[in-house]
Design a protein around this motif. Sequence first.
Motif, mmCIF file in Angstrom:
data_model
loop_
_atom_site.group_PDB
_atom_site.id
_atom_site.type_symbol
_atom_site.label_atom_id
_atom_site.label_comp_id
_atom_site.label_asym_id
_atom_site.label_seq_id
_atom_site.Cartn_x
_atom_site.Cartn_y
_atom_site.Cartn_z
ATOM 1 N N LEU A 398 0.825 -1.204 0.000
ATOM 2 C CA LEU A 398 0.000 0.000 0.000
ATOM 3 C C LEU A 398 0.863 1.260 0.000
ATOM 4 C CD1 LEU A 398 -2.809 -1.027 2.537
ATOM 5 C CD2 LEU A 398 -2.986 -0.854 0.032
ATOM 6 N N LEU A 399 2.002 1.198 0.701
ATOM 7 C CA LEU A 399 2.912 2.348 0.697
ATOM 8 C C LEU A 399 3.466 2.596 -0.700
ATOM 9 C CD1 LEU A 399 4.365 4.500 2.428
ATOM 10 C CD2 LEU A 399 6.230 2.851 2.735
ATOM 11 N N TYR A 400 3.878 1.536 -1.380
ATOM 12 C CA TYR A 400 4.339 1.669 -2.757
ATOM 13 C C TYR A 400 3.248 2.289 -3.630
ATOM 14 C CZ TYR A 400 8.782 -0.999 -2.725
ATOM 15 O OH TYR A 400 10.076 -1.406 -2.549
ATOM 16 N N THR A 401 2.037 1.756 -3.510
ATOM 17 C CA THR A 401 0.935 2.213 -4.365
ATOM 18 C C THR A 401 0.602 3.675 -4.113
ATOM 19 O OG1 THR A 401 0.008 -0.033 -4.344
ATOM 20 C CG2 THR A 401 -1.449 1.766 -5.033
ATOM 21 N N SER A 402 0.498 4.054 -2.845
ATOM 22 C CA SER A 402 0.171 5.442 -2.532
ATOM 23 C C SER A 402 1.274 6.385 -2.993
ATOM 24 C CB SER A 402 -0.069 5.597 -1.024
ATOM 25 O OG SER A 402 1.118 5.324 -0.290
ATOM 26 N N TYR A 403 2.516 5.944 -2.877
ATOM 27 C CA TYR A 403 3.626 6.795 -3.306
ATOM 28 C C TYR A 403 3.569 7.032 -4.813
ATOM 29 C CZ TYR A 403 8.277 8.874 -3.285
ATOM 30 O OH TYR A 403 9.329 9.753 -3.411
ATOM 31 N N LEU A 404 3.306 5.979 -5.569
ATOM 32 C CA LEU A 404 3.230 6.127 -7.025
ATOM 33 C C LEU A 404 2.066 7.031 -7.421
ATOM 34 C CD1 LEU A 404 4.019 2.468 -8.133
ATOM 35 C CD2 LEU A 404 5.501 4.476 -8.365
ATOM 36 N N PHE A 405 0.947 6.938 -6.687
ATOM 37 C CA PHE A 405 -0.183 7.827 -6.987
ATOM 38 C C PHE A 405 0.188 9.281 -6.720
ATOM 39 C CE2 PHE A 405 -3.761 10.290 -5.305
ATOM 40 C CZ PHE A 405 -4.581 10.306 -6.423
ATOM 41 N N VAL A 406 0.793 9.560 -5.559
ATOM 42 C CA VAL A 406 1.167 10.934 -5.237
ATOM 43 C C VAL A 406 2.238 11.436 -6.208
ATOM 44 C CG1 VAL A 406 2.158 12.438 -3.465
ATOM 45 C CG2 VAL A 406 0.516 10.678 -2.828
ATOM 46 N N TYR A 407 3.114 10.533 -6.625
ATOM 47 C CA TYR A 407 4.109 10.945 -7.629
ATOM 48 C C TYR A 407 3.422 11.353 -8.928
ATOM 49 C CZ TYR A 407 7.687 10.870 -11.176
ATOM 50 O OH TYR A 407 8.494 11.235 -12.230
ATOM 51 N N TRP A 408 2.386 10.604 -9.318
ATOM 52 C CA TRP A 408 1.647 10.972 -10.531
ATOM 53 C C TRP A 408 1.046 12.365 -10.390
ATOM 54 C CZ3 TRP A 408 -3.927 11.255 -10.713
ATOM 55 C CH2 TRP A 408 -4.421 11.596 -11.974
ATOM 56 N N VAL A 409 0.466 12.673 -9.232
ATOM 57 C CA VAL A 409 -0.087 14.015 -9.007
ATOM 58 C C VAL A 409 1.023 15.062 -9.109
ATOM 59 C CG1 VAL A 409 -1.250 15.518 -7.350
ATOM 60 C CG2 VAL A 409 -1.948 13.123 -7.558
ATOM 61 N N TRP A 410 2.128 14.810 -8.458
ATOM 62 C CA TRP A 410 3.256 15.753 -8.435
ATOM 63 C C TRP A 410 3.835 15.974 -9.833
ATOM 64 C CZ3 TRP A 410 8.664 14.764 -9.118
ATOM 65 C CH2 TRP A 410 9.508 15.794 -8.708
ATOM 66 N N ASP A 411 4.053 14.893 -10.572
ATOM 67 C CA ASP A 411 4.654 14.986 -11.901
ATOM 68 C C ASP A 411 3.730 15.710 -12.870
ATOM 69 O OD1 ASP A 411 5.218 13.941 -14.744
ATOM 70 O OD2 ASP A 411 6.988 13.253 -13.646
ATOM 71 N N THR A 412 2.450 15.336 -12.869
ATOM 72 C CA THR A 412 1.527 15.955 -13.816
ATOM 73 C C THR A 412 1.209 17.406 -13.436
ATOM 74 O OG1 THR A 412 -0.311 14.943 -12.577
ATOM 75 C CG2 THR A 412 0.479 13.791 -14.538
ATOM 76 N N ALA A 413 1.184 17.711 -12.133
ATOM 77 C CA ALA A 413 0.958 19.099 -11.722
ATOM 78 C C ALA A 413 2.085 19.996 -12.213
ATOM 79 C CB ALA A 413 0.829 19.187 -10.198
ATOM 80 N N ASN A 414 3.313 19.556 -12.022
ATOM 81 C CA ASN A 414 4.443 20.333 -12.514
ATOM 82 C C ASN A 414 4.439 20.425 -14.036
ATOM 83 O OD1 ASN A 414 6.216 21.194 -10.207
ATOM 84 N ND2 ASN A 414 6.116 19.017 -9.746
ATOM 85 N N ALA A 415 4.038 19.346 -14.700
ATOM 86 C CA ALA A 415 3.978 19.367 -16.159
ATOM 87 C C ALA A 415 2.923 20.356 -16.656
ATOM 88 C CB ALA A 415 3.685 17.967 -16.691
ATOM 89 N N GLN A 416 1.749 20.372 -16.022
ATOM 90 C CA GLN A 416 0.709 21.321 -16.426
ATOM 91 C C GLN A 416 1.182 22.756 -16.295
ATOM 92 O OE1 GLN A 416 -2.675 20.376 -13.985
ATOM 93 N NE2 GLN A 416 -3.014 18.374 -14.948
ATOM 94 N N LYS A 417 1.814 23.049 -15.160
ATOM 95 C CA LYS A 417 2.304 24.407 -14.923
ATOM 96 C C LYS A 417 3.405 24.779 -15.902
ATOM 97 C CE LYS A 417 5.038 24.667 -11.512
ATOM 98 N NZ LYS A 417 5.578 24.625 -10.132
ATOM 99 N N ASN A 418 4.370 23.897 -16.085
ATOM 100 C CA ASN A 418 5.518 24.212 -16.925
ATOM 101 C C ASN A 418 5.144 24.307 -18.396
ATOM 102 O OD1 ASN A 418 7.315 24.286 -14.741
ATOM 103 N ND2 ASN A 418 7.610 22.073 -14.809
ATOM 104 N N ARG A 419 4.273 23.434 -18.862
ATOM 105 C CA ARG A 419 3.883 23.488 -20.270
ATOM 106 C C ARG A 419 3.021 24.710 -20.552
ATOM 107 N NH1 ARG A 419 3.101 17.173 -22.230
ATOM 108 N NH2 ARG A 419 5.078 16.445 -21.348
ATOM 109 N N PHE A 420 2.231 25.127 -19.574
ATOM 110 C CA PHE A 420 1.481 26.368 -19.759
ATOM 111 C C PHE A 420 2.425 27.561 -19.858
ATOM 112 C CE2 PHE A 420 -0.717 30.083 -17.968
ATOM 113 C CZ PHE A 420 -1.777 30.170 -18.863
ATOM 114 N N ARG A 421 3.453 27.588 -19.005
ATOM 115 C CA ARG A 421 4.440 28.666 -19.096
ATOM 116 C C ARG A 421 5.147 28.656 -20.444
ATOM 117 N NH1 ARG A 421 7.539 27.821 -13.321
ATOM 118 N NH2 ARG A 421 6.072 28.920 -11.954
#
Length: 595
Positions: A398-421
Amino acid sequence: MTLTRSQLGETPKYDPVVPLYQKTVHPGYVETPTRRSKARKSTAGDGSLEVSPDTLQKKDLIKATGKRNHANGSAHLNGSVNGHVKSSKKGKDARIDYTGQFEFGGSWGVSAMMIGFPLLMWYMWIGATYYDGHLPLPKKGDSKLQFITHLADLVYGGAFPTMKAWIMYWGFLLFQAACYLYLPGVYSSGKPLEHEGGKSLKYYCSGQWSWYTTIVTTAVLHISGLFKLYTIIDEFGPLMSVAIISGFLVSIVAYISTLYRGAEHRMTGHHVYDFFMGAELNPRMFGWLDFKMFFEVRLPWYILFLISCGAAARQHERYGYVSGEVGFLVMAHFLYANACSKAEESIVTTWDMYYEKWGFMLIFWNLAGVPLSYCHCSIYLANHPPSDYHWNPIALGLLYTSYLFVYWVWDTANAQKNRFRQWERGTLSSRKTFPQLPWQDLDNPKTIPTDQGVALLADGWYGMARKIHYTCDLYFALTWGIVTGFNSPFPWFYAAFFTPMILHRAFRDIQRCSAKYGDAWKEYERQVPYLFIPVRSPPPSKMTPRADCFHPDKKFHKFLVRPIKWNEVTLQKASAHGPYFVTVIAHWRFPGLRF
């Protein structure tokens, strides 16, 4: 030293997108000056910037008062940049800090940090190495002097900066510098610099190739027996001392060099404070190796990952297997270092690159602080048997799974912001870096116009919480500690340190954005009321006129939105913005018009 595109191994590919309301601009590029001109005087005819009367008056005032501080905390500054006085568009000398604000408690506060943090690093190493992960405390009957002498003896005996440690540490740094300069990469442009007349610096980004070259090289060295990765664990104490000393040496050289060349930027006149915060904004070697980007992307996170790999190698050498807990840290540190490398071209517009100066704070933290204090989770697992921190397999899964989910949020959030810039600046490009995750791109993103000619992204993850990427960072820090258990406080140092630091940084960001964007920022806070964790859906925004920009590249599926005047319907030719871009300015009643 000039490097051609063919020498660098890759011709950068751009996918320009020009905002509707901006003219097509070909931005110039400037380099940080490498010499101080002494023989030639600046004149308006040789292309130098003229000095405004306000600047001359300020300069005369500083000379007349010597080292006495004024209301803005400035003092006499030596030299000028390339013989010129760089001025902002407001006519102020860019070398002087006019805000009068001092962070971290001013000179006294930063002095305490520069002395205290290296001592804390040695203290934690002593606890992890000699006290079984517990806090080193004086024995009953020992005086404070005896205890301090005992700790100093342990550092001298186990963490003395040996020649082997110097060769290992600086050999790695030089290897990374060579990778930076000579491996394939792409070009990216930073934010316009006000004190340079709106010009932008050009950055060469080879982080992706540097990262995988580092992994392959270390794997070959380990398998061949030339350099076993667990040597990093064995030599951790000396390596840490070398890193600490290197942080001070590089900071001193950087500060003196800046003063000698007259390349100061936003100086307060308080040397201790300026030494900590930095004197130069964009230091470079050979006109190409940008020190801030080099130190921030490669050194700390690559070293941290290699330390975790060393812990895995040590465990495999001792027990014949690698535990799931160690595997978790290897995965976590790989993902973080990989993310920094794969999106290196997006880092050039961040706060650290655009605003923070290159001083002790950035230098020491990247050379020593991050890699050799955040790593205590890996050090603890390397020094203890798996039975001391064994997790239930289901809980660990469960720790692995939750970490990968939060990483997906973190990676895509930064991607949305950076690609908009990137889209706003007209530098949007496609890179097939690993991993490419879903929801990195937004269709018809909701934006808030500002008086500065840019827009605030109020959609995607940033339509839910304004600092959601900080929330993910905090989760990472907590999981790096929790996977080790609760027997030692040192693996929790990252979380304990990072929490107040990120809160302070968020407060700085809010202050800066509020002052810069005014009413637009207030509207953003109204639409997105949550800072870190979204509790409910944001309130609906008022209808704003939009222009739908269709990017026919099916790999992006871009429908980018910009506010415009609502009373025009215009079709602009695609050739005006490049062969891959068509623009439709639609009536405000049809904000979803596409073709």
